[in-house]
Design a protein around this motif. Structure first.
Motif, PDB file in Angstrom:
ATOM      1  N   GLN A 128     -38.931  49.325  18.479  1.00 49.83           N
ATOM      2  CA  GLN A 128     -38.312  49.627  19.645  1.00 49.83           C
ATOM      3  C   GLN A 128     -39.375  49.167  20.804  1.00 49.83           C
ATOM      4  OE1 GLN A 128     -38.603  54.202  19.188  1.00 49.83           O
ATOM      5  NE2 GLN A 128     -36.511  54.141  18.692  1.00 49.83           N
ATOM      6  N   VAL A 129     -38.972  49.439  21.809  1.00 52.80           N
ATOM      7  CA  VAL A 129     -39.856  49.120  23.103  1.00 52.80           C
ATOM      8  C   VAL A 129     -41.173  49.529  23.029  1.00 52.80           C
ATOM      9  CG1 VAL A 129     -39.835  49.011  25.587  1.00 52.80           C
ATOM     10  CG2 VAL A 129     -37.644  48.777  24.593  1.00 52.80           C
ATOM     11  N   ASP A 130     -42.197  48.596  23.316  1.00 54.09           N
ATOM     12  CA  ASP A 130     -43.530  48.909  23.309  1.00 54.09           C
ATOM     13  C   ASP A 130     -43.796  49.950  24.364  1.00 54.09           C
ATOM     14  OD1 ASP A 130     -46.452  49.207  23.282  1.00 54.09           O
ATOM     15  OD2 ASP A 130     -46.613  47.165  22.641  1.00 54.09           O
ATOM     16  N   PRO A 131     -44.334  51.110  24.225  1.00 53.98           N
ATOM     17  CA  PRO A 131     -44.723  52.107  25.254  1.00 53.98           C
ATOM     18  C   PRO A 131     -45.527  51.490  26.169  1.00 53.98           C
ATOM     19  CG  PRO A 131     -44.565  53.174  22.961  1.00 53.98           C
ATOM     20  CD  PRO A 131     -44.478  51.601  22.952  1.00 53.98           C
ATOM     21  N   GLU A 132     -46.644  50.881  25.693  1.00 54.97           N
ATOM     22  CA  GLU A 132     -47.552  50.003  26.568  1.00 54.97           C
ATOM     23  C   GLU A 132     -47.093  49.146  27.648  1.00 54.97           C
ATOM     24  OE1 GLU A 132     -50.928  48.355  24.672  1.00 54.97           O
ATOM     25  OE2 GLU A 132     -51.492  50.157  23.524  1.00 54.97           O
ATOM     26  N   ASP A 133     -45.957  48.354  27.255  1.00 57.70           N
ATOM     27  CA  ASP A 133     -45.164  47.575  28.015  1.00 57.70           C
ATOM     28  C   ASP A 133     -44.585  48.414  29.109  1.00 57.70           C
ATOM     29  OD1 ASP A 133     -46.065  45.589  26.515  1.00 57.70           O
ATOM     30  OD2 ASP A 133     -44.160  44.951  25.508  1.00 57.70           O
ATOM     31  N   MET A 134     -43.672  49.337  28.774  1.00 56.63           N
ATOM     32  CA  MET A 134     -43.300  50.124  29.567  1.00 56.63           C
ATOM     33  C   MET A 134     -44.209  50.891  30.698  1.00 56.63           C
ATOM     34  SD  MET A 134     -39.960  50.012  29.210  1.00 56.63           S
ATOM     35  CE  MET A 134     -39.359  51.674  29.964  1.00 56.63           C
ATOM     36  N   TYR A 135     -45.219  51.426  29.950  1.00 53.39           N
ATOM     37  CA  TYR A 135     -46.482  52.062  31.034  1.00 53.39           C
ATOM     38  C   TYR A 135     -46.916  51.299  31.835  1.00 53.39           C
ATOM     39  CZ  TYR A 135     -50.401  54.265  32.482  1.00 53.39           C
ATOM     40  OH  TYR A 135     -51.549  54.951  33.434  1.00 53.39           O
ATOM     41  N   TYR A 136     -47.157  49.963  31.456  1.00 53.46           N
ATOM     42  CA  TYR A 136     -47.672  48.996  32.606  1.00 53.46           C
ATOM     43  C   TYR A 136     -46.735  48.609  33.912  1.00 53.46           C
ATOM     44  CZ  TYR A 136     -48.895  44.393  34.646  1.00 53.46           C
ATOM     45  OH  TYR A 136     -49.454  43.439  35.282  1.00 53.46           O
TER      46      TYR A 136
ATOM     47  N   LEU B 235     -42.049  50.263  38.955  1.00 54.35           N
ATOM     48  CA  LEU B 235     -40.544  50.124  38.658  1.00 54.35           C
ATOM     49  C   LEU B 235     -39.998  51.623  37.881  1.00 54.35           C
ATOM     50  CD1 LEU B 235     -41.000  46.347  36.905  1.00 54.35           C
ATOM     51  CD2 LEU B 235     -40.121  47.025  39.296  1.00 54.35           C
ATOM     52  N   ASP B 236     -38.742  51.623  38.098  1.00 56.39           N
ATOM     53  CA  ASP B 236     -38.356  52.892  37.299  1.00 56.39           C
ATOM     54  C   ASP B 236     -37.942  52.094  35.980  1.00 56.39           C
ATOM     55  OD1 ASP B 236     -35.168  51.886  37.021  1.00 56.39           O
ATOM     56  OD2 ASP B 236     -35.676  51.438  39.109  1.00 56.39           O
TER      57      ASP B 236
ATOM     58  N   ALA C  97     -37.565  48.567  34.191  1.00 59.66           N
ATOM     59  CA  ALA C  97     -38.606  48.249  33.286  1.00 59.66           C
ATOM     60  C   ALA C  97     -38.083  47.825  31.868  1.00 59.66           C
ATOM     61  CB  ALA C  97     -39.612  49.226  33.097  1.00 59.66           C
ATOM     62  N   GLU C  98     -37.015  48.552  31.433  1.00 57.63           N
ATOM     63  CA  GLU C  98     -36.614  48.461  30.224  1.00 57.63           C
ATOM     64  C   GLU C  98     -35.559  46.929  30.165  1.00 57.63           C
ATOM     65  OE1 GLU C  98     -33.435  51.277  28.651  1.00 57.63           O
ATOM     66  OE2 GLU C  98     -35.343  51.987  27.285  1.00 57.63           O
ATOM     67  N   ARG C  99     -35.179  46.594  31.390  1.00 57.29           N
ATOM     68  CA  ARG C  99     -34.247  45.648  31.454  1.00 57.29           C
ATOM     69  C   ARG C  99     -35.225  44.424  31.350  1.00 57.29           C
ATOM     70  NH1 ARG C  99     -30.911  48.412  35.310  1.00 57.29           N
ATOM     71  NH2 ARG C  99     -31.797  47.180  36.960  1.00 57.29           N
TER      72      ARG C  99
END
Length: 420
Positions: A365-373, A379-380, A384-386
């Protein structure tokens, strides 16, 4: 009556006896053959053909051709050819790009030699069905020692208002030491909701020294259940760089194979796939090394949304005697939903000692750290997911040689993600 209909279709198109006979042989084999093996994909109950061989009526869903560059191009809607363009200088060199039955009149000996040469009609049930029931197609022939710098474009639209089977055979023959870049689109067009099946075979014959860049984007609609087979057959020192975007809306099984027959032949297969909704997409990507010092690389990246299923099977097979061969593969899947399902299956079959081979596979799944950064930068979550998805698929997309296809793939990804 079905067998008689196939015979009538052959007669109506004045098909040569060898092709008419081959259709009949294939029809006789259908019931006794098994479906192709696509590991971990349950497609045995799918409707992949209703046993009809018909032609589509002229469609209202015809694109506008008022602004078309002067390059080699063929466009079909259903079984009808709606646009065909060959620059004079290429025609003078013997280049042919036309519909299948017209090519039977122009270059009959070549079609008889190479038709169904990379896949045999009795390999499996779907190959036999295709041989018996294909109702349209195209042939691209490049003579020896011809280099075409502009992309060659083959566009094949499935009419969403029609339930006529989308059964096409596309044969590409690239002569010795020739060099081309080919772009293919398989796409549903229109707003209709007719249910249809598709059985498509693409053969790419790269003769000795030929260099082929093959880019494709598949965007068949949600009401189309499809089997798509792309096969490459490579001679000595020939190369095919495949870059394929599997962006369909309906259920699809795909079989992408390269047979490295010649010594020093080289195939790179890059596949990007995006599955959404409840659709199932199963992709078999295979490289078989027959020739000495042949090289086969597979790179597959996929993203799954909602309740969709995506399966990657990467198969590297080095045949006994293929000394110095190299087979490498990487399959990675990114899941954006807890309800999605995925498999990434690396398979290596090694029958020779003096070779190199390797594989890598991952599902996550998407790395939570990437999303947090990204979100910490304002970014919403959706944006961020895109960005994460585009970065994940970007390593494959940047390898696609045609900018228009890269842009189209990115736009399709954005469109699917925006619907979540």
């Amino acid at each position: 009556m079905t067998k008689e209909n196939i015979k009538l279709f052959s007669e109506m198109h004045a098909e040569p006896s060898w092709l008419a006979d081959l259709r009949q042989k294939a029809f006789d084999k259908i019931e006794s053959l098994e479906l192709p093996v696509i590991e971990r994909v349950k497609f045995h109950r799918w409707n992949l053909g209703d046993g009809t061989i018909t032609e589509s009526e002229p469609s209202a869903n015809v694109p506008d051709f008022t602004a078309v560059d002067n390059h080699l191009k063929l466009v079909q809607v259903g079984t009808q050819t709606v646009f065909e363009q060959t620059p004079v200088e290429l025609a003078e060199q013997g280049v042919v790009f036309t519909d299948f039955h017209s090519a039977l009149e122009e270059i009959p000996e070549l079609i008889e030699e190479f038709f169904m040469s990379s896949v045999k009609y009795d390999d499996d049930k779907l190959a036999a069905y295709h041989t018996a029931y294909f109702n349209s197609g195209a042939v691209l022939y490049i003579p020896d020692n011809v280099e075409i710098t502009e992309p060659i474009e083959g566009v094949f639209y499935q009419d969403s208002d029609s339930d006529v089977p989308f059964n096409k055979h596309i044969l590409i023959i690239v002569g010795k030491n020739s060099k081309i870049s080919y772009l293919e689109r398989l796409e549903s067009r229109g707003e209709g909701s007719a249910k249809a099946t598709a059985n498509i075979t693409v053969e790419v014959i790269a003769r000795s020294g030929a260099q082929v860049k093959f880019a494709a984007i598949d965007r068949l609609g949600e009401n189309v259940t499809a089997y798509i087979s792309r096969r490459g057959k490579l001679g000595n020192d020939a190369s095919i760089d495949w870059a394929i975007g599997v962006m369909n809306e309906g259920n699809v099984v795909a079989d992408f194979d390269s047979d490295l027959i010649g010594n020093g032949s080289h195939a790179d297969l890059k596949v990007v796939a995006l599955s959404s909704g409840r659709q199932v997409q199963g992709i078999d990507t295979r490289v078989t090394n027959y020739g000495c010092n042949s090289i086969g690389n597979i790179l597959q990246h996929g993203v799954i949304l909602e309740k969709a299923t995506l399966t990657f099977n990467g198969i590297g097979h080095i045949i006994k005697g293929a000394k110095g061969a190299d087979a490498q593969q990487e399959s990675r899947v990114l899941m954006l939903s807890d309800q999605a399902r995925s498999d990434a299956n690396p398979i290596l079959l090694i029958d020779e000692n003096d070779v190199t081979a390797g594989h890598a596979a991952s599902i996550g799944q998407v790395d939570p750290e990437d999303m947090y950064y990204l979100m910490s930068r304002g970014l919403d979550k959706a944006t961020a997911e895109r960005l994460v998805v585009r970065g994940f698929l970007g390593s494959v997309i940047v390898e696609i040689p045609v900018k228009e296809v890269r842009d189209e793939m990115i736009a399709t990804i954005e469109e699917k993600l925006s619907k979540r």
